[in-house]
Design a protein around this motif. Structure first.
Motif, PDB file in Angstrom:
ATOM      1  N   MET A 185     -16.379  17.035  12.469  1.00 23.95           N
ATOM      2  CA  MET A 185     -16.625  16.625  11.106  1.00 23.95           C
ATOM      3  C   MET A 185     -16.077  15.211  10.885  1.00 23.95           C
ATOM      4  SD  MET A 185     -18.115  18.529   9.011  1.00 23.95           S
ATOM      5  CE  MET A 185     -18.963  20.036   9.086  1.00 23.95           C
ATOM      6  N   ARG A 186     -16.762  14.494  10.054  1.00 27.24           N
ATOM      7  CA  ARG A 186     -16.329  13.159   9.642  1.00 27.24           C
ATOM      8  C   ARG A 186     -16.026  13.228   8.151  1.00 27.24           C
ATOM      9  NH1 ARG A 186     -19.833   7.579  10.490  1.00 27.24           N
ATOM     10  NH2 ARG A 186     -18.324   6.182   9.514  1.00 27.24           N
ATOM     11  N   LYS A 187     -14.779  12.945   7.778  1.00 26.49           N
ATOM     12  CA  LYS A 187     -14.349  13.024   6.389  1.00 26.49           C
ATOM     13  C   LYS A 187     -14.382  11.619   5.785  1.00 26.49           C
ATOM     14  CE  LYS A 187     -11.162  16.013   5.355  1.00 26.49           C
ATOM     15  NZ  LYS A 187      -9.888  16.708   5.117  1.00 26.49           N
ATOM     16  N   VAL A 188     -15.031  11.493   4.613  1.00 25.92           N
ATOM     17  CA  VAL A 188     -15.219  10.199   3.963  1.00 25.92           C
ATOM     18  C   VAL A 188     -14.856  10.339   2.486  1.00 25.92           C
ATOM     19  CG1 VAL A 188     -16.911   8.429   3.373  1.00 25.92           C
ATOM     20  CG2 VAL A 188     -17.101   9.624   5.546  1.00 25.92           C
ATOM     21  N   LYS A 189     -14.135   9.338   1.954  1.00 23.98           N
ATOM     22  CA  LYS A 189     -13.826   9.335   0.522  1.00 23.98           C
ATOM     23  C   LYS A 189     -14.719   8.320  -0.167  1.00 23.98           C
ATOM     24  CE  LYS A 189      -9.663   8.098  -0.711  1.00 23.98           C
ATOM     25  NZ  LYS A 189      -8.335   7.854  -1.288  1.00 23.98           N
ATOM     26  N   PHE A 190     -15.434   8.763  -1.206  1.00 26.13           N
ATOM     27  CA  PHE A 190     -16.255   7.891  -2.034  1.00 26.13           C
ATOM     28  C   PHE A 190     -15.439   7.539  -3.286  1.00 26.13           C
ATOM     29  CE2 PHE A 190     -20.606   9.910  -0.735  1.00 26.13           C
ATOM     30  CZ  PHE A 190     -20.465   9.399   0.535  1.00 26.13           C
ATOM     31  N   THR A 191     -15.459   6.265  -3.690  1.00 28.96           N
ATOM     32  CA  THR A 191     -14.788   5.851  -4.907  1.00 28.96           C
ATOM     33  C   THR A 191     -15.687   4.932  -5.708  1.00 28.96           C
ATOM     34  OG1 THR A 191     -13.743   3.953  -3.838  1.00 28.96           O
ATOM     35  CG2 THR A 191     -12.477   5.982  -3.894  1.00 28.96           C
ATOM     36  N   VAL A 192     -15.505   4.975  -7.021  1.00 27.94           N
ATOM     37  CA  VAL A 192     -16.182   4.046  -7.927  1.00 27.94           C
ATOM     38  C   VAL A 192     -15.231   3.796  -9.096  1.00 27.94           C
ATOM     39  CG1 VAL A 192     -17.433   5.806  -9.247  1.00 27.94           C
ATOM     40  CG2 VAL A 192     -18.341   3.508  -9.112  1.00 27.94           C
ATOM     41  N   SER A 193     -15.168   2.565  -9.546  1.00 28.37           N
ATOM     42  CA  SER A 193     -14.278   2.179 -10.636  1.00 28.37           C
ATOM     43  C   SER A 193     -14.910   1.025 -11.400  1.00 28.37           C
ATOM     44  CB  SER A 193     -12.925   1.736 -10.082  1.00 28.37           C
ATOM     45  OG  SER A 193     -12.097   1.227 -11.106  1.00 28.37           O
ATOM     46  N   ILE A 194     -14.611   0.980 -12.704  1.00 30.03           N
ATOM     47  CA  ILE A 194     -15.080  -0.168 -13.484  1.00 30.03           C
ATOM     48  C   ILE A 194     -13.921  -1.093 -13.840  1.00 30.03           C
ATOM     49  CG2 ILE A 194     -17.103   1.007 -14.387  1.00 30.03           C
ATOM     50  CD1 ILE A 194     -15.567   1.273 -17.066  1.00 30.03           C
ATOM     51  N   GLY A 195     -12.763  -0.879 -13.254  1.00 37.75           N
ATOM     52  CA  GLY A 195     -11.647  -1.786 -13.430  1.00 37.75           C
ATOM     53  C   GLY A 195     -10.763  -1.514 -14.633  1.00 37.75           C
ATOM     54  N   LEU A 196     -10.981  -0.436 -15.349  1.00 37.19           N
ATOM     55  CA  LEU A 196     -10.132  -0.065 -16.474  1.00 37.19           C
ATOM     56  C   LEU A 196      -9.254   1.112 -16.087  1.00 37.19           C
ATOM     57  CD1 LEU A 196     -12.779  -0.201 -19.344  1.00 37.19           C
ATOM     58  CD2 LEU A 196     -11.066  -1.934 -18.787  1.00 37.19           C
ATOM     59  N   VAL A 197      -8.074   1.190 -16.667  1.00 44.16           N
ATOM     60  CA  VAL A 197      -7.162   2.288 -16.376  1.00 44.16           C
ATOM     61  C   VAL A 197      -7.846   3.617 -16.687  1.00 44.16           C
ATOM     62  CG1 VAL A 197      -4.965   3.357 -17.007  1.00 44.16           C
ATOM     63  CG2 VAL A 197      -5.132   0.867 -16.805  1.00 44.16           C
ATOM     64  N   GLY A 198      -7.801   4.531 -15.752  1.00 41.50           N
ATOM     65  CA  GLY A 198      -8.393   5.849 -15.943  1.00 41.50           C
ATOM     66  C   GLY A 198      -9.887   5.905 -15.704  1.00 41.50           C
ATOM     67  N   CYS A 199     -10.476   4.801 -15.318  1.00 42.19           N
ATOM     68  CA  CYS A 199     -11.927   4.750 -15.109  1.00 42.19           C
ATOM     69  C   CYS A 199     -12.252   4.682 -13.621  1.00 42.19           C
ATOM     70  CB  CYS A 199     -12.532   3.565 -15.847  1.00 42.19           C
ATOM     71  SG  CYS A 199     -12.395   3.712 -17.626  1.00 42.19           S
ATOM     72  N   ARG A 200     -11.652   5.566 -12.871  1.00 38.71           N
ATOM     73  CA  ARG A 200     -11.882   5.624 -11.432  1.00 38.71           C
ATOM     74  C   ARG A 200     -12.239   7.054 -11.071  1.00 38.71           C
ATOM     75  NH1 ARG A 200      -9.980   2.878  -6.690  1.00 38.71           N
ATOM     76  NH2 ARG A 200      -9.714   4.325  -4.965  1.00 38.71           N
ATOM     77  N   ARG A 201     -13.198   7.177 -10.198  1.00 38.50           N
ATOM     78  CA  ARG A 201     -13.625   8.496  -9.717  1.00 38.50           C
ATOM     79  C   ARG A 201     -13.619   8.465  -8.208  1.00 38.50           C
ATOM     80  NH1 ARG A 201     -16.427  13.360 -11.391  1.00 38.50           N
ATOM     81  NH2 ARG A 201     -16.463  14.482  -9.441  1.00 38.50           N
ATOM     82  N   GLU A 202     -13.115   9.509  -7.592  1.00 39.67           N
ATOM     83  CA  GLU A 202     -13.176   9.617  -6.138  1.00 39.67           C
ATOM     84  C   GLU A 202     -13.401  11.060  -5.735  1.00 39.67           C
ATOM     85  OE1 GLU A 202      -8.604   9.732  -4.654  1.00 39.67           O
ATOM     86  OE2 GLU A 202      -9.342   7.770  -5.258  1.00 39.67           O
ATOM     87  N   ASP A 203     -14.147  11.246  -4.690  1.00 45.46           N
ATOM     88  CA  ASP A 203     -14.439  12.554  -4.113  1.00 45.46           C
ATOM     89  C   ASP A 203     -14.417  12.416  -2.601  1.00 45.46           C
ATOM     90  OD1 ASP A 203     -14.924  14.210  -6.440  1.00 45.46           O
ATOM     91  OD2 ASP A 203     -16.811  13.143  -6.703  1.00 45.46           O
ATOM     92  N   ILE A 204     -14.010  13.468  -1.930  1.00 47.24           N
ATOM     93  CA  ILE A 204     -14.002  13.488  -0.473  1.00 47.24           C
ATOM     94  C   ILE A 204     -15.123  14.399   0.001  1.00 47.24           C
ATOM     95  CG2 ILE A 204     -12.690  14.147   1.573  1.00 47.24           C
ATOM     96  CD1 ILE A 204     -10.166  13.327   0.031  1.00 47.24           C
TER      97      ILE A 204
END
Length: 52
Positions: A1-20
């Motif tokens: 298995m290859r484990k990868v973390k996806f992230t997206v952010s708009i640069g504001l506090v609390g505006c970040r999402r990540e999933d593995i």
């Protein structure tokens, strides 16, 4: 298995999402990029409209 973390952010506090995610070992970087793009567009909501 290859484990990868996806992230997206708009640069504001609390505006970040990540999933593995786990993918098969034989997945290509291009396939991961497509999966990331699909995931990212599911995480954001936006658009544009004319204003007076």
């Amino acid at each position: 298995m290859r484990k990868v973390k996806f992230t997206v952010s708009i640069g504001l506090v609390g505006c970040r999402r990540e999933d593995i995610f786990e993918f098969d070992c034989d997945i290509t970087d291009e396939e991961i990029q497509q999966a990331y793009t699909d995931w990212m567009y599911e995480q954001i909501d936006g658009g544009w409209e004319d204003v007076d």
